[in-house]
Design a protein around this motif. Structure first.
Motif, short mmCIF file in Angstrom:
data_model
loop_
_atom_site.label_atom_id
_atom_site.label_comp_id
_atom_site.label_asym_id
_atom_site.label_seq_id
_atom_site.Cartn_x
_atom_site.Cartn_y
_atom_site.Cartn_z
N SER A 184 18.41 141.27 19.89
CA SER A 184 18.94 141.41 21.24
C SER A 184 18.03 142.32 22.03
O SER A 184 17.40 143.23 21.48
N ARG A 191 19.98 133.71 26.89
CA ARG A 191 20.17 134.89 27.72
C ARG A 191 21.55 134.87 28.34
O ARG A 191 22.10 133.79 28.61
N THR A 241 20.82 140.45 29.26
CA THR A 241 20.44 140.52 27.86
C THR A 241 19.85 139.19 27.41
O THR A 241 20.36 138.13 27.78
N VAL A 242 18.78 139.28 26.62
CA VAL A 242 18.17 138.10 26.02
C VAL A 242 18.29 138.22 24.51
O VAL A 242 18.22 139.33 23.97
N CYS A 256 10.42 142.55 23.26
CA CYS A 256 10.99 141.91 24.44
C CYS A 256 10.09 142.22 25.64
O CYS A 256 9.52 143.32 25.74
N ASN A 308 22.97 136.27 31.64
CA ASN A 308 22.57 136.89 32.91
C ASN A 308 23.60 137.90 33.40
O ASN A 308 23.26 138.80 34.17
#
Length: 121
Positions: free
Chosen positions: A21, A71, A77-78, A95, A73
């Motif tokens: 994450s 992700r 967070t991806v 990241c 939005n």
């Protein structure tokens, strides 16, 4: 301006799974693509996966059909779901958000601190 914080790395046996994450905070990035890169010892950093704000994805050939980037939005967070892990996936995973417009009108790339993924054979 933008802070990225990764989590979820660790040690796993070959064939196992991990989920990374990366939470982003700050401003100016919400419509940018978000990326995962990795760097193995003695090797150059490489792009693993990329996802646009709208959800379009790209993957390195070496991880296609095993890794999934997504992700949220609403949470900035991806994620990177990594399945069928191999020893050659061992690396520090970073990241990244690139080409974030700065208040002065330029662009800047942002990177997280990295999270170690180790896959044992």
């Amino acid at each position: 301006q933008v802070q990225l914080s990764e989590s979820g790395g660790g040690l796993v046996q070959a064939g196992g799974s991990l989920r990374l994450s990366c939470a982003a905070s700050g401003s100016g990035f919400r419509f940018n693509a978000m990326n995962w890169h990795r760097q193995a010892p003695g090797k150059q950093r490489e792009l693993v996966a990329r996802i646009t704000h709208g959800g379009y994805t790209n993957y390195a050939d070496s991880v296609k059909d095993r890794f999934t980037i997504s992700r949220d939005n609403t949470k900035n967070t991806v994620y990177l779901q990594m399945n069928s892990l191999k020893p050659e996936d061992t690396a520090v995973y970073y990241c990244n958000i690139d080409r974030v417009l700065t208040p002065t009108g330029g662009y800047r790339d942002y990177w997280g601190q990295g999270t170690q993924v180790t896959v044992s054979s």
